[in-house]
Each structure stands twice: as C-alpha cells, then as structure tokens.
Write a protein that holds these residues in place. Structure first.
Motif, short mmCIF file in Angstrom:
data_model
loop_
_atom_site.label_atom_id
_atom_site.label_comp_id
_atom_site.label_asym_id
_atom_site.label_seq_id
_atom_site.Cartn_x
_atom_site.Cartn_y
_atom_site.Cartn_z
N ASP A 88 50.42 40.30 44.39
CA ASP A 88 49.96 39.62 45.79
C ASP A 88 49.96 40.22 47.35
O ASP A 88 48.97 41.05 47.60
CB ASP A 88 50.17 38.51 46.00
N GLU A 148 42.87 31.56 41.29
CA GLU A 148 43.53 32.46 43.11
C GLU A 148 42.83 33.83 42.85
O GLU A 148 42.26 34.46 44.06
CB GLU A 148 45.02 32.85 42.52
N PHE A 152 40.77 35.24 46.27
CA PHE A 152 41.15 36.57 46.78
C PHE A 152 39.56 37.14 46.42
O PHE A 152 39.43 38.03 47.50
CB PHE A 152 41.67 37.57 44.83
N ARG A 172 47.80 34.42 51.51
CA ARG A 172 48.86 34.26 51.79
C ARG A 172 49.22 32.73 52.29
O ARG A 172 50.27 32.44 51.30
CB ARG A 172 49.98 34.68 52.90
N MET A 175 48.32 31.41 48.38
CA MET A 175 49.46 31.85 47.88
C MET A 175 50.50 30.77 47.81
O MET A 175 50.97 30.42 46.58
CB MET A 175 49.73 33.33 47.41
#
Length: 184
Positions: A88, A148, A152, A172, A175
C-alpha cells in the motif's frame, strides 16, 4: 569535446512515462517524443520500429515498474500483513498520472488494453493471495482484493477536487477499515 551518451531504450521508456503523465496519450507521438528528448526520429527508430512497438514496450515497462517490482519488494517482508502495508505504501507513492494515462491509452490501443487487463488481474490475484495468507477465507480474500483494487483505481480516475495528499488519506482510511478482522 564530450559526446552525449546515446539515448537508450530505457531512456525512451522513461521519457514516455513523463510524456504520458504530463500530456496523456497525445504526448506519445513520435514527433512529440523526439521533441521532448531533443533527439531525431532516427534515434527513436533505432530502438522501436514503429509507434505501436513503443506503446507495447511502454505498457510492459509500466507492468514491470508499477506492478512486478512492487510485488517483489513487498515480498521481502515475512508476514502477509506487513507485505500488504508495504505494498500500500509503495502503491501510494506511484505517480497516479502515469496510471491514469495508461488507462486512457488502453482505450485507444488494443495491445495496451490487453496488458492493462493482465496487470489488473495480476494485482488482484496478488492482493487476494496476501489477504488469504493474512487469514481471510478464499472467497472473502478475493472479494476484499477486488474492493481494495477498485478503490485504488477509482481514486486515481475520479476528480473529487482533493489534493494528492487528501486522496492518499482517503485511501489509507479505506485500507485501515478493510484491514479490520471480519466480525463473526
């Protein structure tokens, strides 16, 4: 008198990333690339027989630089959770403009589109593997990887009026929420 070093294939590919980031696919013509490099078309043709070959090489270079190298670097950590965090961080450090440009280029070039599709699948499979190693069931790991990865890519493509720092902060936060263990 010093002779300038020869412009290498790698130089052309890095120049292509810069052109893609700054000008989008329109910056990837032979004329535009040669102007940007301060080189002749002969220099370009010494490495690529046609623009299509350059675009294919650029897409493969993107795959190597923006996907495979990150996976290799993340795999240096032992625990799957650490690899996810490392991945990440590296992904957030990438130039989103290159990612955006590559996806716009994929809309114009079938060869680039095929590489983008392969990269998307590789990235999702890698994330699913890491989530699985971190303790998620296979179906849940794959679903989590897809969400995820969609976030992104989505954060890169949407114009939310946020600064790059704010976009990274949103990603973030997502995540952190996704990293929470599933509730039974």
């Amino acid at each position: 008198m010093k002779v300038a070093p020869r412009f290498s294939r790698q130089n052309w590919l890095e120049l292509g990333f810069a052109a893609l980031a700054e000008d989008g696919p329109a910056g990837l013509t032979i004329d535009a690339l040669c102007r940007r490099a301060g080189k002749t078309k002969g220099s370009f043709y010494a490495h690529f027989p046609a623009i299509e070959a350059f675009l294919a090489a650029l897409a493969e270079h993107w795959r190597e630089s923006f996907t495979l190298r990150l996976m290799q670097a993340a795999d240096q950590s032992e625990a799957a959770g650490e690899r996810l965090i490392a991945l990440d961080k590296m992904a957030l450090a990438l130039d989103f403009r290159v990612e955006q440009g590559m996806r716009r280029l994929a809309q114009l070039d079938a060869g680039v589109a095929a590489i983008c599709t392969a990269v998307d699948r590789e990235r999702i499979a890698y994330l699913a593997r890491l989530h699985g190693e971190a303790g998620r069931l296979p179906d849940e790991a794959l679903a989590l990887a897809r969400v995820e990865y969609a976030a992104f890519v989505g954060f890169q493509q949407l114009d939310l009026g946020l600064s790059p720092q704010d976009l990274h902060g949103c990603y973030r936060s997502l995540m952190r929420m996704l990293a929470r263990p599933a509730e039974g």
